[in-house]
Design a protein around this motif. Structure first.
Motif, PDB file in Angstrom:
ATOM      1  N   ASP A 117      -4.708   1.092  14.644  1.00 56.59           N
ATOM      2  CA  ASP A 117      -3.380   1.387  15.177  1.00 56.59           C
ATOM      3  C   ASP A 117      -2.336   0.337  14.826  1.00 56.59           C
ATOM      4  O   ASP A 117      -1.293   0.254  15.455  1.00 56.59           O
ATOM      5  CB  ASP A 117      -3.447   1.559  16.694  1.00 56.59           C
ATOM      6  CG  ASP A 117      -3.988   0.319  17.395  1.00 56.59           C
ATOM      7  OD1 ASP A 117      -4.253  -0.696  16.715  1.00 56.59           O
ATOM      8  OD2 ASP A 117      -4.153   0.376  18.633  1.00 56.59           O
ATOM      9  N   ASN A 118      -2.595  -0.462  13.779  1.00 59.88           N
ATOM     10  CA  ASN A 118      -1.599  -1.399  13.272  1.00 59.88           C
ATOM     11  C   ASN A 118      -0.942  -0.785  12.038  1.00 59.88           C
ATOM     12  O   ASN A 118      -1.627  -0.504  11.045  1.00 59.88           O
ATOM     13  CB  ASN A 118      -2.267  -2.733  12.900  1.00 59.88           C
ATOM     14  CG  ASN A 118      -1.284  -3.738  12.343  1.00 59.88           C
ATOM     15  OD1 ASN A 118      -0.766  -3.573  11.243  1.00 59.88           O
ATOM     16  ND2 ASN A 118      -1.025  -4.800  13.084  1.00 59.88           N
ATOM     17  N   PRO A 119       0.365  -0.541  12.058  1.00 62.20           N
ATOM     18  CA  PRO A 119       0.988   0.195  10.944  1.00 62.20           C
ATOM     19  C   PRO A 119       0.879  -0.505   9.596  1.00 62.20           C
ATOM     20  O   PRO A 119       0.698   0.170   8.573  1.00 62.20           O
ATOM     21  CB  PRO A 119       2.442   0.358  11.389  1.00 62.20           C
ATOM     22  CG  PRO A 119       2.651  -0.651  12.469  1.00 62.20           C
ATOM     23  CD  PRO A 119       1.334  -0.828  13.134  1.00 62.20           C
ATOM     24  N   ASP A 120       0.987  -1.828   9.554  1.00 65.09           N
ATOM     25  CA  ASP A 120       0.881  -2.528   8.273  1.00 65.09           C
ATOM     26  C   ASP A 120      -0.523  -2.399   7.690  1.00 65.09           C
ATOM     27  O   ASP A 120      -0.692  -2.166   6.483  1.00 65.09           O
ATOM     28  CB  ASP A 120       1.248  -4.003   8.446  1.00 65.09           C
ATOM     29  CG  ASP A 120       2.727  -4.195   8.754  1.00 65.09           C
ATOM     30  OD1 ASP A 120       3.550  -3.421   8.227  1.00 65.09           O
ATOM     31  OD2 ASP A 120       3.057  -5.110   9.532  1.00 65.09           O
ATOM     32  N   GLU A 121      -1.535  -2.549   8.537  1.00 61.61           N
ATOM     33  CA  GLU A 121      -2.907  -2.419   8.068  1.00 61.61           C
ATOM     34  C   GLU A 121      -3.221  -0.979   7.691  1.00 61.61           C
ATOM     35  O   GLU A 121      -3.931  -0.718   6.702  1.00 61.61           O
ATOM     36  CB  GLU A 121      -3.874  -2.917   9.152  1.00 61.61           C
ATOM     37  CG  GLU A 121      -3.759  -4.414   9.410  1.00 61.61           C
ATOM     38  CD  GLU A 121      -4.619  -4.870  10.583  1.00 61.61           C
ATOM     39  OE1 GLU A 121      -5.346  -4.018  11.159  1.00 61.61           O
ATOM     40  OE2 GLU A 121      -4.572  -6.069  10.916  1.00 61.61           O
ATOM     41  N   TYR A 122      -2.684  -0.043   8.452  1.00 65.63           N
ATOM     42  CA  TYR A 122      -2.890   1.378   8.146  1.00 65.63           C
ATOM     43  C   TYR A 122      -2.286   1.702   6.782  1.00 65.63           C
ATOM     44  O   TYR A 122      -2.916   2.351   5.938  1.00 65.63           O
ATOM     45  CB  TYR A 122      -2.254   2.224   9.244  1.00 65.63           C
ATOM     46  CG  TYR A 122      -2.553   3.702   9.153  1.00 65.63           C
ATOM     47  CD1 TYR A 122      -3.439   4.306  10.036  1.00 65.63           C
ATOM     48  CD2 TYR A 122      -1.923   4.508   8.202  1.00 65.63           C
ATOM     49  CE1 TYR A 122      -3.705   5.673   9.974  1.00 65.63           C
ATOM     50  CE2 TYR A 122      -2.186   5.867   8.121  1.00 65.63           C
ATOM     51  CZ  TYR A 122      -3.071   6.450   9.014  1.00 65.63           C
ATOM     52  OH  TYR A 122      -3.332   7.794   8.934  1.00 65.63           O
ATOM     53  N   ALA A 123      -1.052   1.262   6.550  1.00 66.01           N
ATOM     54  CA  ALA A 123      -0.381   1.538   5.278  1.00 66.01           C
ATOM     55  C   ALA A 123      -1.153   0.953   4.107  1.00 66.01           C
ATOM     56  O   ALA A 123      -1.315   1.606   3.065  1.00 66.01           O
ATOM     57  CB  ALA A 123       1.039   0.976   5.308  1.00 66.01           C
ATOM     58  N   GLN A 124      -1.635  -0.264   4.271  1.00 63.41           N
ATOM     59  CA  GLN A 124      -2.370  -0.909   3.187  1.00 63.41           C
ATOM     60  C   GLN A 124      -3.632  -0.132   2.829  1.00 63.41           C
ATOM     61  O   GLN A 124      -4.015  -0.058   1.666  1.00 63.41           O
ATOM     62  CB  GLN A 124      -2.751  -2.343   3.572  1.00 63.41           C
ATOM     63  CG  GLN A 124      -3.409  -3.112   2.450  1.00 63.41           C
ATOM     64  CD  GLN A 124      -3.789  -4.529   2.854  1.00 63.41           C
ATOM     65  OE1 GLN A 124      -3.666  -4.906   4.003  1.00 63.41           O
ATOM     66  NE2 GLN A 124      -4.246  -5.319   1.898  1.00 63.41           N
ATOM     67  N   GLY A 135       0.762  -1.228   0.000  1.00 63.40           N
ATOM     68  CA  GLY A 135       0.000   0.000   0.000  1.00 63.40           C
ATOM     69  C   GLY A 135       0.798   1.287   0.000  1.00 63.40           C
ATOM     70  O   GLY A 135       0.247   2.346  -0.268  1.00 63.40           O
ATOM     71  N   LEU A 136       2.093   1.244   0.280  1.00 63.96           N
ATOM     72  CA  LEU A 136       2.975   2.408   0.183  1.00 63.96           C
ATOM     73  C   LEU A 136       4.139   2.071  -0.734  1.00 63.96           C
ATOM     74  O   LEU A 136       4.543   0.910  -0.840  1.00 63.96           O
ATOM     75  CB  LEU A 136       3.529   2.818   1.548  1.00 63.96           C
ATOM     76  CG  LEU A 136       2.578   3.380   2.594  1.00 63.96           C
ATOM     77  CD1 LEU A 136       3.374   3.901   3.782  1.00 63.96           C
ATOM     78  CD2 LEU A 136       1.661   4.455   2.046  1.00 63.96           C
ATOM     79  N   ALA A 166       8.060   2.034  13.367  1.00 68.71           N
ATOM     80  CA  ALA A 166       7.214   1.257  12.459  1.00 68.71           C
ATOM     81  C   ALA A 166       6.295   2.139  11.622  1.00 68.71           C
ATOM     82  O   ALA A 166       5.770   1.697  10.600  1.00 68.71           O
ATOM     83  CB  ALA A 166       6.387   0.250  13.252  1.00 68.71           C
ATOM     84  N   TRP A 167       6.106   3.384  12.063  1.00 70.43           N
ATOM     85  CA  TRP A 167       5.210   4.311  11.365  1.00 70.43           C
ATOM     86  C   TRP A 167       5.969   5.318  10.510  1.00 70.43           C
ATOM     87  O   TRP A 167       5.365   6.245   9.951  1.00 70.43           O
ATOM     88  CB  TRP A 167       4.353   5.060  12.384  1.00 70.43           C
ATOM     89  CG  TRP A 167       3.387   4.201  13.132  1.00 70.43           C
ATOM     90  CD1 TRP A 167       3.627   3.515  14.290  1.00 70.43           C
ATOM     91  CD2 TRP A 167       2.032   3.939  12.789  1.00 70.43           C
ATOM     92  NE1 TRP A 167       2.494   2.844  14.685  1.00 70.43           N
ATOM     93  CE2 TRP A 167       1.498   3.086  13.781  1.00 70.43           C
ATOM     94  CE3 TRP A 167       1.200   4.348  11.737  1.00 70.43           C
ATOM     95  CZ2 TRP A 167       0.190   2.633  13.757  1.00 70.43           C
ATOM     96  CZ3 TRP A 167      -0.111   3.897  11.708  1.00 70.43           C
ATOM     97  CH2 TRP A 167      -0.608   3.045  12.702  1.00 70.43           C
ATOM     98  N   ALA A 168       7.283   5.163  10.372  1.00 68.01           N
ATOM     99  CA  ALA A 168       8.097   6.195   9.724  1.00 68.01           C
ATOM    100  C   ALA A 168       7.660   6.471   8.287  1.00 68.01           C
ATOM    101  O   ALA A 168       7.568   7.636   7.868  1.00 68.01           O
ATOM    102  CB  ALA A 168       9.574   5.803   9.760  1.00 68.01           C
ATOM    103  N   ALA A 169       7.401   5.437   7.508  1.00 71.72           N
ATOM    104  CA  ALA A 169       7.002   5.635   6.113  1.00 71.72           C
ATOM    105  C   ALA A 169       5.646   6.319   6.027  1.00 71.72           C
ATOM    106  O   ALA A 169       5.410   7.163   5.144  1.00 71.72           O
ATOM    107  CB  ALA A 169       6.967   4.295   5.381  1.00 71.72           C
ATOM    108  N   ILE A 170       4.749   5.985   6.935  1.00 74.53           N
ATOM    109  CA  ILE A 170       3.423   6.605   6.947  1.00 74.53           C
ATOM    110  C   ILE A 170       3.542   8.078   7.302  1.00 74.53           C
ATOM    111  O   ILE A 170       2.905   8.943   6.674  1.00 74.53           O
ATOM    112  CB  ILE A 170       2.511   5.849   7.927  1.00 74.53           C
ATOM    113  CG1 ILE A 170       2.279   4.425   7.409  1.00 74.53           C
ATOM    114  CG2 ILE A 170       1.185   6.578   8.126  1.00 74.53           C
ATOM    115  CD1 ILE A 170       1.718   3.466   8.427  1.00 74.53           C
ATOM    116  N   HIS A 171       4.379   8.401   8.305  1.00 76.69           N
ATOM    117  CA  HIS A 171       4.610   9.801   8.634  1.00 76.69           C
ATOM    118  C   HIS A 171       5.173  10.556   7.433  1.00 76.69           C
ATOM    119  O   HIS A 171       4.791  11.712   7.170  1.00 76.69           O
ATOM    120  CB  HIS A 171       5.569   9.913   9.820  1.00 76.69           C
ATOM    121  CG  HIS A 171       4.921   9.746  11.149  1.00 76.69           C
ATOM    122  ND1 HIS A 171       4.088  10.702  11.698  1.00 76.69           N
ATOM    123  CD2 HIS A 171       4.951   8.727  12.057  1.00 76.69           C
ATOM    124  CE1 HIS A 171       3.651  10.289  12.883  1.00 76.69           C
ATOM    125  NE2 HIS A 171       4.155   9.095  13.114  1.00 76.69           N
TER     126      HIS A 171
END
Length: 316
Positions: A266-273, A170-171, A300-305
Motif C-alpha cells: 500500500d505504498n504508492p512509490d513501491e507499488y509504481a516501481q 517504474g512509471l 498519490a495514486w493518480a498515475a497508477i490509477h
C-alpha cells in the motif's frame, strides 16, 4: 536475439550509425534513436508498431539543450527545468521550425525531458545529441522496467540493450504542457506529484487534453498485458478466488486464492516501481484472466490509477 551491453562507446557507435538502442531511464526502458536521423526515427515507429500520429519525447543531456528544440521557453518552463531536471518530468513546449515534424506528429509543439538515470545521462553526454526514446515495447503492451522485459518484447530482433538494472520510478514521466496563450496543463499523470509542480509554477495545472494529442500514452488501451484483465474496487469476486486459472494483483490485504497472486503493498512509490514487473510475471503464466485490486482513491495514486485504467476493465 537482443544483446546486452554496458559498453557506452558501442552504444554510441550504434546510435551514430542510425541504429536503435534500448536504454534504461529512471521511469522505463526506452527505445532510443538519434532524434536528428529521420531514418532511425522511422525505425522506432516501425519496430514498436506505433502510429505516426503519436508524438515522441526528445531526451536531452542537460536543460541548456532545450533551446535547440524549443522556442519561446517561458520563465515558468525554466523554473520547472531548474527544479525537476534531471528527473521524471516532460515539458511540451513550442517547437522550433527546424524540429522534424515526424517527431512531433506534425504538431508545432515538442516534448522534452532530461532523464535522471546515470547511464542514460552518461550516454547522452557522450553521444552529444538528443535521442527519441519511447518505451521499449510493442505498441500498447506493458512498458519495460528491466532489460529482461525488453528482451521479451523484441525476442526476434538484434536490438542492443544497455543494461542498467531495474528502473527506480517504474512509471512513465509526468507530462506538462506550457504553450503560448494557454494555461499550464497536465497532459499525463506520473509519479511526480502535480502539487509539487504547481508549487513551482505558482498556479494550478489544468487537467485533460484539449485539441491535438500533444503527449504519448493517451490511448484508451495502453500498458496492457495480453491476459484479459479486470480491476475491482470493493470485494473480489468469490468464484474467482477458487479459480486456479485466475491471477491476482493486490494492493495490500491480499485474500487467499487458488491462482497465483502478487501483493505490491500500500505504498504508492513501491507499488509504481513494481507494477509493470508484476504484470509481466502474471502475464507470462498463461492464465485465463487477471484480477487487479484498485488502489486507494488518493492523489498519490493518480498515475497508477491512470495506467491501470488503460490496462484493464473495471468490474465495479
Amino acid at each position: 536475439m537482443p544483446q546486452l551491453t554496458t559498453d557506452l562507446d558501442l552504444a554510441c557507435a550504434r546510435l551514430r550509425a542510425g541504429q536503435l538502442l534500448a536504454l534504461p531511464t529512471e521511469t522505463v526502458y526506452g527505445l532510443a534513436a538519434d532524434a536528428r536521423n529521420l531514418a532511425a526515427v522511422a525505425q522506432v515507429f516501425a519496430l514498436k508498431g506505433r502510429p505516426s500520429s503519436n508524438p515522441l519525447i526528445v531526451h536531452l543531456a542537460a536543460a541548456a539543450q532545450a533551446a535547440d528544440w524549443a522556442t519561446d521557453i517561458s520563465p515558468a518552463a525554466r523554473r520547472l527545468m531548474a527544479r525537476f531536471w534531471p528527473g521524471p518530468l516532460t515539458l511540451v513546449l513550442p517547437a522550433r521550425h527546424d524540429v522534424p515534424r515526424e517527431i512531433t506528429a506534425g504538431q508545432d509543439s515538442v516534448a522534452l525531458r532530461v532523464p535522471a538515470h546515470p547511464l542514460a545521462r552518461q550516454l547522452l553526454e557522450r553521444f552529444g545529441g538528443a535521442l527519441v526514446a519511447p518505451s521499449a515495447n510493442r505498441y500498447m503492451s506493458i512498458s519495460p522496467t528491466s532489460s529482461a522485459h525488453v528482451q521479451q518484447q523484441f525476442a526476434d530482433s538484434d536490438l542492443l540493450i544497455l543494461e542498467g538494472g531495474e528502473c527506480q520510478v517504474g512509471l512513465e514521466s509526468t507530462i506538462v504542457g506550457l504553450l503560448p496563450g494557454e494555461p499550464p496543463r497536465l497532459l499525463r499523470e506520473g509519479m511526480l506529484a502535480p502539487a509539487s509542480i504547481e508549487q513551482v509554477l505558482g498556479e494550478a495545472l489544468q487537467r485533460g487534453v484539449e485539441g491535438s494529442v500533444r503527449a504519448p500514452g493517451q490511448h484508451h488501451r495502453h500498458y496492457a498485458p495480453g491476459t484479459p484483465s479486470w480491476r475491482f474496487h470493493q470485494a473480489p469476486p468469490e468464484e474467482a478466488l477458487a479459480d486456479p486459472q485466475c491471477g491476482w494483483l493486490w494492493c495490500g490485504n491480499a485474500r487467499p486464492s487458488a491462482g497465483p497472486a502478487l501483493d505490491l503493498g500500500d505504498n504508492p512509490d513501491e507499488y509504481a516501481q513494481g507494477l509493470y514487473a508484476a504484470l509481466y510475471r502474471l502475464d507470462n503464466l498463461g492464465l485465463q484472466r487477471l484480477l487487479i485490486q484498485s488502489p486507494p482513491a488518493h492523489a498519490a495514486w493518480a498515475a497508477i490509477h491512470d495506467r491501470l485504467s488503460r490496462a484493464s476493465t473495471a468490474l465495479d
